[in-house]
Design a protein around this motif. Sequence first.
Motif, PDB file in Angstrom:
ATOM      1  N   ASP A  97     -54.577   4.647  33.464  1.00 49.47           N
ATOM      2  CA  ASP A  97     -55.396   5.362  34.444  1.00 49.47           C
ATOM      3  C   ASP A  97     -55.555   4.542  35.710  1.00 49.47           C
ATOM      4  O   ASP A  97     -55.470   3.320  35.688  1.00 49.47           O
ATOM      5  CB  ASP A  97     -56.785   5.607  33.851  1.00 49.47           C
ATOM      6  N   GLU A 139     -59.993  10.762  34.252  1.00 47.57           N
ATOM      7  CA  GLU A 139     -59.166   9.835  33.508  1.00 47.57           C
ATOM      8  C   GLU A 139     -58.615  10.502  32.260  1.00 47.57           C
ATOM      9  O   GLU A 139     -59.093  11.556  31.840  1.00 47.57           O
ATOM     10  CB  GLU A 139     -59.992   8.611  33.117  1.00 47.57           C
ATOM     11  N   HIS A 160     -54.212  13.954  37.258  1.00 44.55           N
ATOM     12  CA  HIS A 160     -55.048  12.760  37.333  1.00 44.55           C
ATOM     13  C   HIS A 160     -54.810  12.026  38.648  1.00 44.55           C
ATOM     14  O   HIS A 160     -55.421  11.013  38.913  1.00 44.55           O
ATOM     15  CB  HIS A 160     -54.860  11.846  36.123  1.00 44.55           C
TER      16      HIS A 160
END
Lengths: 319, 511, 342, 343, 338
Positions: C189, D53, D217
């Motif tokens: 991420d 996330e 994302h």
Amino acid sequence: MIGYALRRLGFGAVVMFLVTVFVFMIMRLVPGDAVSLQLQDTGVSKAEADAMRAEFGLDDPVWVQLWTWLGDAVQGDLGTSFYSGESVVDLFLARIPVTVQLGLMAMMLGAVLGLVVGVVAAATRGSMVDGAMRLFAVAFLSVPNFVVALLVLTGLAIWFAWSPPIVYTGPAEDFTSWAQQIAIPVIALGTGGMASVARLTRSSMLESLGSDYIRTVRAKGVRERVVIAKHALRNSTIAVLTLLGLELATVLGGTVIIERMFSLPGTGQLIYQAVLDRDYPVVVACTIFYAGLFVITIILIDLLYALVDPRIRSGKALS
Amino acid sequence: GGGGGTGGSTDSGAAAPVGAPKPGGTAVLQLPSEITNGLNPLISSDPTLNTLLSGSVYGKLIDIKVGPNVKAWELEPDLAESWEVAKDGKSYTFKLRKDVRWHNIAPVNGRAFVADDVVATFEALKKATRVHQWMIEPVTSIEAPDEHTVVFKLSKPYAPMLDYLAYHFNMILPREGVEGKFDLATQAIGTGPFMLDKHTPDVEWVFKKNPDYYIKGKPYVDVIKRPIMTDIAAVTAALRSGRLDSGTTSDQNVAKQLGEQGLKVAETPGAPVSFFINPKVEPFDDLKVRQAVAQAIDWVGMGENIRGKFNLTSLVRPDTSAAALTRDEVLKLRPYDPENAKKLLAEAGLPNGFSTKLMVQRVDDEDVREAQWMQEDLAKVGIKMELEMVDPATGIDRRRKHDFPMAKALRGVHLPDQVWRDFEKESLENYTSVDDAELYELLAQSRAEQDEDKRNEIYRKMQTRMETEIVQVLYPIQKFDYGITGARVQGLYESPIYHGRRLADMWLNES
Amino acid sequence: MTVPSPPLLEVNDLYVQFPTPTGPVNAVAGVSFTVSAGETVAVVGESGSGKSVSSLALLGLLGSGKISSGSVLLRGDELVGAGREKLRRLRGAEIAMIFQNPMSSLDPLFTIGDQLIEALRVHRPMSRRAARARAVELLREVGLPDPERRVRAYPHELSGGQQQRVMVAIALTCEPALLIADEPTTALDVTVEAQILELLRTMQRDRGTALLLITHDMAVVAEMADRVVVMYAGQVVEHGLVEDVLRDPRNPYTKALIDSIPTPATPRDRPMPAIAGNVPTPAQAPPGCRFHPRCPSVFERCSVDAPRLYQLGETRASRCWLHETEPSGSVAETVEEVHRVG
Amino acid sequence: MASGPQLADERAAPLFEARDLVKQFRSRRTVVQAVNGVSLKIPRGRTVGLVGESGSGKSTVARLALRLLDPTSGEVSFDGVDLLRASRAEMRALRRRMQIVFQDPLGSLNPRMRVLNAVGEPLSVHGIAKGKDKADRVVELLERVGLSSGDLYKFSHQFSGGQAQRIGIARALATDPDLIVCDEAVSALDVSVQAQVLNLLKELQAELGLSYLFIAHDLNVVRYMADEVCVMYLGEIVERGDGDELFADPRHPYTKMLVSAVPEFAPELADGRGRRSIPRGEPASPSDPPPGCRFHPRCPQAMRRCREEAPAMHRVPTGRAVACHLFDAPAAPADAEREASER
Amino acid sequence: MTQKPTLTDEAPAVRSAPKPPRPPRRLGVRQVLTALRTFVRSQPLGAAALLLICFFVFVAVFAPLVAPYDPVQQFRRDILEPPSGTYLFGTDDLGRDVLSRTIYGAQTSLLIGVVTTGVSLVLGTAIGVVSGYFGRALDVVVQRVMDSVQAIPGIVLLLFIAVILGPSVRNTIIALTVVITPSFNRIARAETLRVRQEPYVEAARATGAHAPRILALHVLPNLLASVLTLGSLIFAGVIIAESALSFLGIGAPPPTPSWGLMLSEGVRYVERAPWLIIVPSIALSIAVFSFNLLGDALRDHLDPRLQRRALDRVTGLWWGRRMLSRLAPSLSRAADKN
Ligand SMILES: Nc1ncnc2c1ncn2[C@@H]1O[C@H](COP(=O)(O)OP(=O)(O)OP(=O)(O)O)[C@@H](O)[C@H]1O
Ligand SMILES: Nc1ncnc2c1ncn2[C@@H]1O[C@H](COP(=O)(O)OP(=O)(O)OP(=O)(O)O)[C@@H](O)[C@H]1O
Ligand SMILES: [Mg+2]
Ligand SMILES: [Mg+2]
């Protein structure tokens, strides 16, 4: 984990119950019974034969027989043989050691040889060695084990005037004799297992050898030998364990021919003879025992997985 | 029945013994299967049990003779020194030996054998309706006037009586056993030359010498081991390596091979091959069809090619009775004549043959090969026969339910009277529903006939009738088994029945 | 760091071949670049352009592929054709690698401590106890919380970011001169990516390790690298200092690539500038310039002859026929010659 | 087509509306709270973006929206129809009007199906077209997404990722849907190809008036695509608003962290390095979410209250909504539009 | 600096295909040939195996033309004759020609192999797919029943079935089918659980497709590779199992020529007439070997990248020695957990 284990055990119980029902249903369909067999050559009248049937409970409807059996089983009474009158539990327990020895040894032989062959084949993928090993493995797969056993037995007798000791002795009593006796059966049973273990080892080795973590290990500068023996092999064990566990369950149930051939007093013979003799209590009990073994083996495999793989230990699925 | 496959003896060595008997040693003799049903002779008719115990552990009143020169069925004394048959044939008196002691095992503890034991045994046998009672059916009372005399009283003359008493079923048990002071199912305490020493289920039986056996100096060997070995390849290997002293095979090729390799091969008379034709199933209701079947098959060729050593027989066995028809007599009654068979079929309205099934209950591999042989022969006269392999339990069940057109099995009967018993109307073993008044009349006559030769004559008539007029049951050949012994085994003679006492004469030539 | 030091690693005209069912395929066809000590060089390019293959080739970790020609010099020492043992000794000790997917790059069956200890003891004799102590220390250095406990943890018990930290720790065990990071943050991420990039940066700064950073993300390049090598279909199409290349891409591909990246400034009401077509696989690389079918500035020659890499100034090169006729007049020189010079 | 930051379109009823969606996955030992009170409105012809996330519950929201999963609680309505109460037949009919495009372009195509059947599947399922008609229609669709009739009989493995994603989009378009859910539809693509697909999606929207639920994302991508951007954290929407503004002026501490973490690609900035603040901590697990505000363990501005009380959605003047106690301004607690309700 | 992006960007590959191609015919000769050609090229070893299998099938089908004698005809003068000009591979204990029996034996053995494998494949796959796809109570019940069948020792089942139905080729097939079906069920179920989660299945569901359609068009085609591979390996196992059954006297009844029966009959003469077992053994080995190779090749060919993992597990776990590969509890469990 405990909940999971309980659930598995619950399934196991269901399976065993179903097995019992199946076996009772099947027995209903089988022609002939223990009474006719026992009374042949005796010139007995029909009335007497029927009396004996009643004594064995064979004249009850099958569901009554099943119900009675279950009732007794719950109280720990799995019945007695129609023939010898011995408790089926005793009968089975007396014979299980041989089968287990045979099965375990055959598996160990198969596992060790198979692992070696599989690992070498994977490590030398595409080479002559690899080809030869795979060929060898398939060759073993394609000869029935009783043929292997017979060839070895006859060959030894002809060329070396040697044969295994006749009378089975436990390993504790006379180890040498036991070892000599069990060697050929183990080889016969083990070679097939070897071939499948080798196959599986090779393919899962190749799978792990191509994986990212092996690349990491190699990038660390670890020797190829260590890469293979420590990392790749250990990562292949899950699959091999599955195979071995299930083979164990089947090897134990499938030693009939070999046990007969080598006069080994194992459960294979017991169950085979019991079916032929229509000795239902023994058949039912043996089948239940085997089903239990099958269920337990599967649960054990699960536990072994957990032992080998920390991900499973902590409840995460296989990657 | 099927289980009695190996018929006569399991171990035998025909060659004349080398040197003088010497005591000692352990003999290892193959036992082809484990007992199924416990050791109690009052309950079990298991042939393996008879192999193990009859004569060797338990004695009988009378026995049959075996030895190098004995060819035919001949009785000899065992526990009874002598016997006498009343003129009317309704009373048998036996004088018992006085020097016989039971095995020295608790609770019998080696006490002397007395007439009371015989009485106890036979009284128990009469009550043990399930098993052997039929052999002594006409016996109404057994009495012991003194310690060493036993008198059997019969309701009618019963000629086969002595044969039956010599038969392997009629072992004499100690009264303690009969009365349940020890468990006959697990223990065997007898008067025979050997005592039961050890049993490992599915593995082996061990017997040791009875030191108090009434014949001094016998038995010769100290220990007899009987490992259970089913597979012929394992037996062969063990014989070759010398781990096994004696084994049996029904396979002439194997026997030949082993003979060439220096093992002793004894051809041992075995059970008759039994062939049943069910007249309740069409077209076998027609006698001509049954005759056609019998004549279409080359029984001699079958015996020669598949069994090697064999006897062409009618129903009675040559080795247990002089009444057996000879080969030539049989050939006359039942020639191999496919042409005639075709003619008979045509006469029966089946010129093109028909299709049928043969239920084969396999005891040895030769059974299956014989079935295929018969199949091919019948095919030549237009009978298409399919083979239906069944296991013993199915086989016996379907035979008793008359649920087969034709069946092939091994019916383990030895004595002439025993043969005919099967065909009595009510007999469970009357698979083909034989129902022939003339036959039954002859049977009754035979039982009443005290004179052996006359009785044999009746038996001959009966065989002829079975071969020509009835043709529902054929015992076309008597098979032979091959007893194979190692070089050191001496004095082990073949016997038509399970005859353990002969083991007392066996000795080992350790060379 | 704009002055290039003498190269630590020099890759020269590297060709890598893979056997495939339809015949051998050159996954990498003539790649050259250098990495100097302490420097960060980024290799960017779209998927399948040969970035990973080029880097794996350096250490002989290609599996079924092989280097069919070219040379790899580590401090002037030829690695192509070097023995397995020699390469093995280099791995981890001189050149370390970390990979894209931390979840699958750690052996799931061993604790991270074991894996660190293994890396430590492969190249240096060291007691297990000492190695363990060092492992804890390394874990602390890479910022893994609670390292004494975590040393006994299995990979799956860590998050992706933590796993990547462990990978960095493993890579740094032997203080390698060069660290190759193959898309170290692609699977992570953004928040974690920032953390790992920061970690790499500090580690590199503190130890003076050279970093060969493979990525397809221009933003990462901008963040991290001193120099950048742009690859397309198995070839280097442009290389130079990051500021130069990003601010003023000379190769049409680089230009188009940079344009097609969405930024906070991309106007929402207009279509994104995109490159037409798809990245060719090495097997179907077109003749001539490999980019020509998608190139906005394509002209005839492009589909016929393969352009060479033109040296555009001291630190810059680009593979495009446009440079031949460029009025700027920078000396068109093949990069190979540059290498010969220094 | 383009539009300003006109959020929460009050004029017409939204095409799609989800209220207080909660989804819990129960396994034997744990309860994963994948989605925890998410409310969404997608006006007709608009795009709502969803960022967050990994594991924040984006895909779960997508599945709930299409009723591929049944929510633990909450409401979903499509064009005024309550999806959760729709009968099987109604649901089937509705499925024509809502479609999904997945992340993995190759994975979402059956490897054993030819393009004709893959793209034509919705046509067959709903009995719209058969045989020649179907083929014609598929060709039309393929051409619309930039492929050609030559690809009709190919299998998916014969395509690159970008082409495969076009096929996926063509399939989604087959039934003339009103809503397409794009679950990371461009995440697996290379930037150059990603740009193509983004353009295609925008183009189609303009032409066909589609609505999108656009999940990604990559903040930049979502900003580019969406009229309204929702930021998810651990199953909850923490902030929503116009993309540009969200970027320029993130309000929620998590959004701030996210925005600052994005490595900035700015060729024009000579030296932007090291300028960013490095985010703290790592996302907590949805099976064991922290109490109070789910972000508080990582929040640089966490207060005691954050640990105890979950914040409500607050409307902030710029036309945005933020779920953070910092915005629980004394000024207007009454204004706070409680869009999301915590348990 | 930017070129105007077009919606339909003109990649050259697209440009060069103006007209739609004719749809490939489903099973034209050309298609089969093409498929074969690619198979031969990518899997030469597998192709060789296929050739051998074709050879066996040919021999089996044309046995009456190929075999020198009737397989059941007894040449009673020539019992146990060694190989000679008259009897190429000698004669057996009833004077039957071993070569002819081996040739006709291919018929029986292949028949048993094909039908057993085929039926249990179809049955097991159907059960596994339905049970795996619908899951829940149905799955639990069906799987427990399957487990129970597997938990009964194979030999007991086989014996019982043989005893109840009587030994015949048909009943051998029935018995083996019962024993083998659960393994196909397992693999099919495990694969279904995997495929069920593939995005394309979800896409189909999103489209509104009914379960039967999804099963037929999406699930089945994608697990066929593993099932077929397992099938080709089980096929070999079945032939071996048949010989074991014959050895126990519960296989094909004599005089049916079958390799298993020949082996079990001939085994007593290893010494006197070794050709009796050498000949069928070689036939059996080559057949088994071919099917093994074909299995490997099929796996590689059908699925060069997909499903590799699951397949390798499965194929390693095939029959091995005994009755079944009771495989994949690990697979199904792994899938259960998701
Ligand atoms: N083992 C292999 N066999 C055949 N071809 C391979 C192999 N490994 C890589 N290739 C091919 O080499 C080319 C370059 O692959 P590489 O992995 O270097 O790309 P990459 O630039 O790292 O892409 P990504 O960004 O996807 O990691 C690819 O087209 C790939 O298909
Ligand atoms: N079927 C399921 N069973 C159990 N847990 C699930 C299931 N599907 C999703 N989850 C869990 O729910 C949480 C949210 O998952 P989801 O796929 O919606 O996240 P995401 O935001 O789409 O993440 P990503 O960016 O990785 O796709 C995750 O923790 C995931 O593990
Ligand atoms: Mg890569
Ligand atoms: Mg997702």
